[in-house]
Design a protein around this motif. Structure first.
Motif, PDB file in Angstrom:
ATOM      1  N   GLY A  66     -11.222  -6.196 -18.141  1.00 20.53           N
ATOM      2  CA  GLY A  66      -9.870  -5.688 -17.936  1.00 20.53           C
ATOM      3  C   GLY A  66      -9.740  -4.609 -16.881  1.00 20.53           C
ATOM      4  N   GLU A  67     -10.852  -4.200 -16.247  1.00 22.12           N
ATOM      5  CA  GLU A  67     -10.799  -3.159 -15.222  1.00 22.12           C
ATOM      6  C   GLU A  67     -11.071  -3.765 -13.841  1.00 22.12           C
ATOM      7  OE1 GLU A  67     -11.938   0.989 -17.521  1.00 22.12           O
ATOM      8  OE2 GLU A  67     -13.192   0.280 -15.874  1.00 22.12           O
ATOM      9  N   TYR A  68     -10.260  -3.322 -12.864  1.00 22.05           N
ATOM     10  CA  TYR A  68     -10.382  -3.829 -11.504  1.00 22.05           C
ATOM     11  C   TYR A  68     -10.257  -2.678 -10.507  1.00 22.05           C
ATOM     12  CZ  TYR A  68      -9.581  -8.329 -13.741  1.00 22.05           C
ATOM     13  OH  TYR A  68      -9.684  -9.431 -14.540  1.00 22.05           O
ATOM     14  N   ILE A  69     -10.805  -2.898  -9.315  1.00 20.62           N
ATOM     15  CA  ILE A  69     -10.725  -1.919  -8.227  1.00 20.62           C
ATOM     16  C   ILE A  69      -9.865  -2.513  -7.119  1.00 20.62           C
ATOM     17  CG2 ILE A  69     -12.012  -0.630  -6.485  1.00 20.62           C
ATOM     18  CD1 ILE A  69     -14.414  -0.802  -8.480  1.00 20.62           C
ATOM     19  N   VAL A  70      -8.879  -1.735  -6.663  1.00 20.28           N
ATOM     20  CA  VAL A  70      -7.950  -2.195  -5.643  1.00 20.28           C
ATOM     21  C   VAL A  70      -8.083  -1.317  -4.402  1.00 20.28           C
ATOM     22  CG1 VAL A  70      -5.534  -2.643  -5.066  1.00 20.28           C
ATOM     23  CG2 VAL A  70      -6.333  -2.950  -7.416  1.00 20.28           C
ATOM     24  N   LYS A  71      -8.173  -1.959  -3.248  1.00 17.44           N
ATOM     25  CA  LYS A  71      -8.149  -1.241  -1.983  1.00 17.44           C
ATOM     26  C   LYS A  71      -6.970  -1.768  -1.165  1.00 17.44           C
ATOM     27  CE  LYS A  71     -10.786  -0.267   2.243  1.00 17.44           C
ATOM     28  NZ  LYS A  71     -12.002  -0.564   3.027  1.00 17.44           N
ATOM     29  N   PHE A  72      -6.131  -0.851  -0.676  1.00 15.66           N
ATOM     30  CA  PHE A  72      -4.996  -1.225   0.153  1.00 15.66           C
ATOM     31  C   PHE A  72      -5.373  -1.158   1.635  1.00 15.66           C
ATOM     32  CE2 PHE A  72      -3.036   0.333  -3.790  1.00 15.66           C
ATOM     33  CZ  PHE A  72      -2.226  -0.751  -4.101  1.00 15.66           C
ATOM     34  N   ASN A  73      -4.600  -1.831   2.469  1.00 12.82           N
ATOM     35  CA  ASN A  73      -4.863  -1.841   3.903  1.00 12.82           C
ATOM     36  C   ASN A  73      -4.659  -0.474   4.535  1.00 12.82           C
ATOM     37  OD1 ASN A  73      -5.447  -4.638   4.102  1.00 12.82           O
ATOM     38  ND2 ASN A  73      -3.268  -5.081   3.896  1.00 12.82           N
ATOM     39  N   TRP A  75      -3.377   3.877   3.644  1.00 10.87           N
ATOM     40  CA  TRP A  75      -3.330   4.917   2.609  1.00 10.87           C
ATOM     41  C   TRP A  75      -2.014   4.843   1.829  1.00 10.87           C
ATOM     42  CZ3 TRP A  75      -6.546   8.787   0.856  1.00 10.87           C
ATOM     43  CH2 TRP A  75      -5.939   9.728   0.028  1.00 10.87           C
ATOM     44  N   LEU A  76      -2.146   4.881   0.507  1.00  9.76           N
ATOM     45  CA  LEU A  76      -0.981   4.940  -0.367  1.00  9.76           C
ATOM     46  C   LEU A  76      -1.198   6.033  -1.386  1.00  9.76           C
ATOM     47  CD1 LEU A  76      -0.170   1.199  -1.206  1.00  9.76           C
ATOM     48  CD2 LEU A  76       0.963   2.663   0.456  1.00  9.76           C
ATOM     49  N   ASP A  77      -0.180   6.887  -1.601  1.00 11.19           N
ATOM     50  CA  ASP A  77      -0.327   7.883  -2.643  1.00 11.19           C
ATOM     51  C   ASP A  77      -0.129   7.214  -4.007  1.00 11.19           C
ATOM     52  OD1 ASP A  77       2.431   7.646  -3.155  1.00 11.19           O
ATOM     53  OD2 ASP A  77       2.919   9.319  -1.828  1.00 11.19           O
ATOM     54  N   ARG A 102     -13.633  10.920   2.892  1.00 15.38           N
ATOM     55  CA  ARG A 102     -13.116  11.789   3.941  1.00 15.38           C
ATOM     56  C   ARG A 102     -13.108  11.049   5.271  1.00 15.38           C
ATOM     57  NH1 ARG A 102     -11.838  16.830   5.151  1.00 15.38           N
ATOM     58  NH2 ARG A 102     -12.303  17.635   7.224  1.00 15.38           N
ATOM     59  N   GLY A 103     -11.980  11.189   6.016  1.00 19.27           N
ATOM     60  CA  GLY A 103     -11.854  10.548   7.307  1.00 19.27           C
ATOM     61  C   GLY A 103     -11.366   9.115   7.224  1.00 19.27           C
ATOM     62  N   SER A 104     -11.206   8.593   6.001  1.00 16.83           N
ATOM     63  CA  SER A 104     -10.761   7.215   5.839  1.00 16.83           C
ATOM     64  C   SER A 104      -9.252   7.165   5.692  1.00 16.83           C
ATOM     65  CB  SER A 104     -11.412   6.604   4.591  1.00 16.83           C
ATOM     66  OG  SER A 104     -10.873   5.335   4.322  1.00 16.83           O
ATOM     67  N   LYS A 105      -8.644   6.094   6.187  1.00 14.46           N
ATOM     68  CA  LYS A 105      -7.200   5.913   6.077  1.00 14.46           C
ATOM     69  C   LYS A 105      -6.843   5.046   4.876  1.00 14.46           C
ATOM     70  CE  LYS A 105      -6.383   6.414  11.049  1.00 14.46           C
ATOM     71  NZ  LYS A 105      -5.839   5.782  12.274  1.00 14.46           N
ATOM     72  N   THR A 106      -7.801   4.794   4.019  1.00 15.08           N
ATOM     73  CA  THR A 106      -7.561   3.992   2.836  1.00 15.08           C
ATOM     74  C   THR A 106      -8.087   4.708   1.606  1.00 15.08           C
ATOM     75  OG1 THR A 106      -9.647   2.829   3.107  1.00 15.08           O
ATOM     76  CG2 THR A 106      -7.705   1.825   4.116  1.00 15.08           C
ATOM     77  N   LEU A 124      -0.246  -9.832  -2.573  1.00 12.51           N
ATOM     78  CA  LEU A 124       0.545  -8.836  -1.853  1.00 12.51           C
ATOM     79  C   LEU A 124      -0.074  -8.565  -0.484  1.00 12.51           C
ATOM     80  CD1 LEU A 124       1.339  -6.197  -4.639  1.00 12.51           C
ATOM     81  CD2 LEU A 124       2.827  -7.984  -3.749  1.00 12.51           C
ATOM     82  N   PRO A 125       0.729  -8.497   0.572  1.00 12.36           N
ATOM     83  CA  PRO A 125       0.175  -8.258   1.916  1.00 12.36           C
ATOM     84  C   PRO A 125      -0.444  -6.873   2.068  1.00 12.36           C
ATOM     85  CG  PRO A 125       2.588  -8.185   1.939  1.00 12.36           C
ATOM     86  CD  PRO A 125       2.197  -8.704   0.590  1.00 12.36           C
ATOM     87  N   GLU A 126      -0.061  -5.915   1.235  1.00 14.76           N
ATOM     88  CA  GLU A 126      -0.591  -4.548   1.343  1.00 14.76           C
ATOM     89  C   GLU A 126      -2.011  -4.422   0.789  1.00 14.76           C
ATOM     90  OE1 GLU A 126       3.873  -4.283   0.723  1.00 14.76           O
ATOM     91  OE2 GLU A 126       2.190  -5.372  -0.181  1.00 14.76           O
ATOM     92  N   VAL A 127      -2.470  -5.430   0.048  1.00 14.17           N
ATOM     93  CA  VAL A 127      -3.756  -5.357  -0.648  1.00 14.17           C
ATOM     94  C   VAL A 127      -4.871  -5.942   0.210  1.00 14.17           C
ATOM     95  CG1 VAL A 127      -5.059  -6.153  -2.650  1.00 14.17           C
ATOM     96  CG2 VAL A 127      -2.681  -5.406  -2.913  1.00 14.17           C
ATOM     97  N   GLU A 128      -5.927  -5.150   0.441  1.00 14.82           N
ATOM     98  CA  GLU A 128      -7.086  -5.647   1.198  1.00 14.82           C
ATOM     99  C   GLU A 128      -8.034  -6.416   0.291  1.00 14.82           C
ATOM    100  OE1 GLU A 128     -10.906  -3.862   3.656  1.00 14.82           O
ATOM    101  OE2 GLU A 128      -8.953  -2.879   3.872  1.00 14.82           O
ATOM    102  N   PHE A 129      -8.348  -5.847  -0.892  1.00 14.20           N
ATOM    103  CA  PHE A 129      -9.156  -6.587  -1.849  1.00 14.20           C
ATOM    104  C   PHE A 129      -8.915  -6.083  -3.264  1.00 14.20           C
ATOM    105  CE2 PHE A 129     -12.403  -3.250  -0.784  1.00 14.20           C
ATOM    106  CZ  PHE A 129     -12.652  -2.766  -2.055  1.00 14.20           C
ATOM    107  N   VAL A 130      -9.185  -6.970  -4.211  1.00 18.40           N
ATOM    108  CA  VAL A 130      -9.203  -6.636  -5.639  1.00 18.40           C
ATOM    109  C   VAL A 130     -10.487  -7.217  -6.197  1.00 18.40           C
ATOM    110  CG1 VAL A 130      -8.069  -6.841  -7.873  1.00 18.40           C
ATOM    111  CG2 VAL A 130      -6.689  -6.783  -5.785  1.00 18.40           C
ATOM    112  N   GLU A 131     -11.273  -6.389  -6.898  1.00 17.38           N
ATOM    113  CA  GLU A 131     -12.514  -6.893  -7.464  1.00 17.38           C
ATOM    114  C   GLU A 131     -12.749  -6.284  -8.835  1.00 17.38           C
ATOM    115  OE1 GLU A 131     -15.572  -5.749  -4.746  1.00 17.38           O
ATOM    116  OE2 GLU A 131     -15.774  -3.723  -5.585  1.00 17.38           O
TER     117      GLU A 131
END
Length: 582
Positions: A66-73, A75-77, A102-106, A124-131
Motif C-alpha cells: 500500500g505504500e508508493y513513492i512518487v516523483k514529479f517532473n 518541484w511541487l510543494d 539539494r540543488g534538485s528541481k524535483t 498524469l503528465p506531471e508524474v515522472e514515476f511511481v514505484e
C-alpha cells in the motif's frame, strides 16, 4: 676617497642587514588544526525530515503493502501535490513523508494509495514515476564467537598488517554506516562516533540498534559492520578494526533497517541523503534488494555527484547482484573464504568490482577450532555476548569501506580514482583478468596505499584581508595539523581545501573550510579575519565540510588559483618522492 667608498659600502651593507631583520620581524607564524564539521552542511533541513511518521505494517514481500513513492517532473510543494493526489480520488492525508536533494528541481513523496489510485496517478503528465516502497534486507548470518585478534584471519588475507605501517586512519575521514543502527554502549566502540546520527525507522535522532532477530538470537548487524571498520585497536580488549579504531576514523551511524533487518527504499534513500549532507565521504551499505528502485538510484547518483564513495554488499543469493550494488556509481563487493575461493553464497555479475573476506561458517580451514566466519564487535541480547562470527557479503563490504577510509586518510580521493586503485591493486583470482565471480580480485590494503597516483593534499593558506592577495601557503598533515611560517600581512583570512575530484576547481564534493566557518554550505559563508602581530606565532582551529550543491564555477581565479595549484603540485611530488625512498 677609498675610505669614503668603503664607508658607503659598509653603511649600505648594514642598512641591508637591518632591513632584512626588520622585514623578518613582520613574518609571523600561524599553527593550528582543521577538523570535520559535525552537523548538516546544507541550510534546508527539510530534505531529511519526515512530514509525519508512517504507520504502515511491513509484509514479508519485496515492498511495503500500500505504500508508493512518487516523483514529479518539476518541484511541487505539499499543497500542490495533495491537490494532484486528490484529483485521482486519493485522500488528503495520503502523503506520509517527503524527500528532496539539494540543488534538485524535483522532490519525492511517500504515499499510501490503492492500486486503482496508482494506475490513475501514473497517467498524469506531471508524474515522472511511481514505484512501490521496496524493501532492503541485511546480508549476514550468525554463529558462536571468540573475541581475539588471532581469530581475525580475514585481515592478513587483505595484507592489512602491512598497510598499518603506512597509516592507521585520520580524523579527517568520516564513514557512514547505513544499517540497523549501532550499540553505542559497546566497550570496543567507545569514542569512534562522529555524531549521534539518525534513526529513519523511528524518525528520531537515536540510531541505537534494538537488535535484529536471526536464528533464535537478537544481534546487532550494524555493530558488527562498525567493528570491522573501526573497532578500538591495540587496547587489550576484543577485536581490531580495519582502520585501527581509536586512531582517528569517525563513524556516522544511520539506522534504516528495523528489528527484522528490513527497511524501505524511502528510508534507505533518506539515509543516503543524510549521510551525504552530514559530511560522510564513505558510505557502507551492507544491505540489498532484488528490486531496482528509482529513488535509491537517484540517491546513489546524488552521493556520486558529490564525490562520496558508496561501498555495497553484492548479496547472498548466489545469483545476480542486489541493488544498490548493481548501480555503476557504487563499489560492489563480493565475498571470499579463507582459502580465497568465492563464498558459496556470494552474488556475482559484470557489475562486481572486487571481493573481500566474507567468511564461511561451515568450515574451519585454518584448524583453529573456530568456524571461518568474520569476527567483529556485536551485541547479542539473549546471552550478553559482545563479539560474534558472521558470514556474508555484509561482512565483506566493511573491509573495503575501511580500506577506502585509509586511502582517504592518506589523501587519495575521487570515486573513480579510488575504484581504479582498488581494482588495479587487487589480487587476481579466478579466470585471468576481470571476471564475474571475483571482479578485479581480492582487495590488497598495502598495495592500494602505495599506489602511484591519486594523492590529493589538504592545502591551507592565508589571504591578506586588505589586498586579497594570497600571503602564505602550506599543506596539512594526516591529522589535520598545519604550520604557516611566512605570514607577512597583519590581517588575514585562513582557508583549507582538498580538491577531492582532482579537477583543479572548487566544486561540489570538495572539502572546504575557513576560520570562522560555523555550519551550512561553506561556499556561502564569510571567513573571519585574524590579526597577527609582527613576529608573533598564534594557534587557530577551524572546521571544514563538503560542498553540497550543483557543480560550481571556480572560486579562485587567475594568479591566486595558480599559486594554490603550484603548492598543491609540489606537495603531491614530495609525497610520491617519499614513497619511492621507502
Amino acid at each position: 676617497m677609498k675610505k669614503r667608498k668603503f664607508f658607503v659600502i659598509s653603511l649600505f651593507f648594514v642598512v641591508f642587514l637591518l632591513s632584512g631583520c626588520i622585514f623578518s620581524l613582520y613574518k609571523s607564524r600561524i599553527s593550528g588544526s582543521i577538523s570535520p564539521f559535525v552537523g548538516s552542511v546544507v541550510e534546508d533541513k527539510q530534505s531529511v525530515l519526515a512530514i509525519e511518521p508512517s504507520t504502515s505494517s511491513i509484509e514479508f514481500e519485496h515492498h511495503v503493502s500500500g505504500e508508493y513513492i512518487v516523483k514529479f517532473n518539476d518541484w511541487l510543494d505539499r499543497n500542490k501535490a495533495s491537490s494532484l493526489f486528490m484529483s485521482v480520488g486519493m485522500e488528503k492525508s495520503s502523503i506520509q513523508k517527503a524527500l528532496s536533494f539539494r540543488g534538485s528541481k524535483t522532490n519525492y513523496f511517500l504515499i499510501k494509495a490503492s492500486e486503482e489510485n496508482i494506475e490513475k496517478l501514473k497517467r498524469l503528465p506531471e508524474v515522472e514515476f511511481v514505484e512501490p516502497n521496496y524493501l532492503f534486507f541485511s546480508q549476514a548470518e550468525v554463529t558462536p564467537n571468540d573475541p581475539y585478534y588471532p581469530e581475525q584471519w580475514h585481515y592478513s588475507l587483505i595484507n592489512l598488517p602491512a598497510a598499518w605501517s603506512i597509516t592507521k586512519g585520520s580524523s579527517l575521514t568520516v564513514v557512514a554506516i547505513i544499517d540497523t543502527g549501532v550499540r553505542f554502549d559497546h566497550p570496543d566502540l567507545q569514542g569512534i562516533f562522529y555524531d549521534d546520527g539518525y534513526d529513519f525507522v523511528d524518525d528520531d535522532p537515536d540510531p541505537t540498534d534494538p537488535g535484529m532477530s536471526y536464528d533464535g538470537k537478537i544481534i546487532s548487524h550494524g555493530t558488527h559492520v562498525a567493528g570491522t571498520i573501526a573497532a578500538l585497536t591495540n587496547n587489550s580488549q576484543g577485536v581490531s578494526g580495519v582502520c585501527w579504531g581509536g586512531s582517528g576514523i569517525r563513524i556516522l551511524p544511520i539506522r534504516v533497517l528495523d528489528d527484522s533487518g528490513i527497511g524501505t527504499s524511502f528510508d534507505v534513500a533518506r539515509g543516503i541523503v543524510y549521510a551525504v549532507e552530514h559530511g560522510a565521504k564513505v558510505l557502507n551499505m551492507s544491505l540489498g534488494s532484488p528490486s531496482d528502485s528509482s529513488i535509491i538510484r537517484d540517491a546513489i547518483k546524488y552521493a556520486y555527484d558529490n564525490d562520496v564513495v558508496v561501498v555495497c554488499a553484492a548479496g547472498n543469493d548466489n545469483g545476480s547482484l542486489r541493488y544498490p550494488a548493481k548501480y555503476p556509481e557504487t563499489i560492489a563487493v563480493g565475498a571470499v573464504r579463507l582459502d580465497k575461493e568465492r563464498a558459496w553464497y556470494s552474488n556475482y555479475g559484470p557489475e562486481l568490482d572486487v571481493v573481500a573476506p566474507g567468511g564461511d561458517l561451515g568450515v574451519d580451514q585454518n584448524g583453529d577450532g573456530n568456524p571461518d566466519g568474520v569476527l567483529s564487535t556485536c551485541w547479542i541480547s539473549n546471552d550478553g555476548e559482545l563479539y560474534e562470527f558472521l558470514q556474508g557479503t555484509s561482512m565483506a563490504a566493511p573491509h573495503v569501506s575501511g580500506i577506502v577510509a585509509l586511502l582517504m586518510s592518506k589523501g587519495y580521493t575521487g570515486v573513480e580514482t579510488i575504484r581504479k586503485i582498488l581494482r588495479y591493486t587487487a589480487e587476481d583470482l579466478g579466470e585471468p583478468g576481470f571476471d564475474n565471480y571475483y571482479g578485479a580480485g581480492l582487495v590488497d590494503a598495502y598495495r592500494a596505499l602505495t599506489y602511484d597516483t591519486g594523492y590529493e593534499p589538504f592545502i591551507v593558506w592565508t589571504v591578506d584581508a586588505v589586498t586579497g592577495v594570497i600571503d602564505s601557503i602550506t599543506s596539512a598533515d594526516e591529522g589535520g595539523n598545519f604550520l604557516l611560517t611566512e605570514v607577512k600581512a597583519r590581517s588575514v583570512y585562513v582557508y583549507a581545501w582538498r580538491d577531492v575530484d582532482h579537477n583543479m576547481y572548487l566544486t561540489s564534493g570538495d572539502l572546504y573550510g575557513y576560520y570562522g566557518y560555523s555550519g551550512g554550505n561553506p561556499k556561502d559563508g564569510t571567513p573571519t579575519a585574524i590579526t597577527v602581530e609582527p613576529g608573533e606565532t598564534i594557534t587557530v582551529e577551524f572546521q571544514f565540510s563538503p560542498i553540497i550543491t550543483d557543480r560550481l564555477k571556480p572560486v579562485f581565479e587567475g594568479s591566486l588559483l595558480q599559486k594554490v595549484l603550484e603548492i598543491k603540485e609540489a606537495a603531491v611530488e614530495e609525497y610520491y618522492n617519499k614513497l619511492e625512498r621507502k
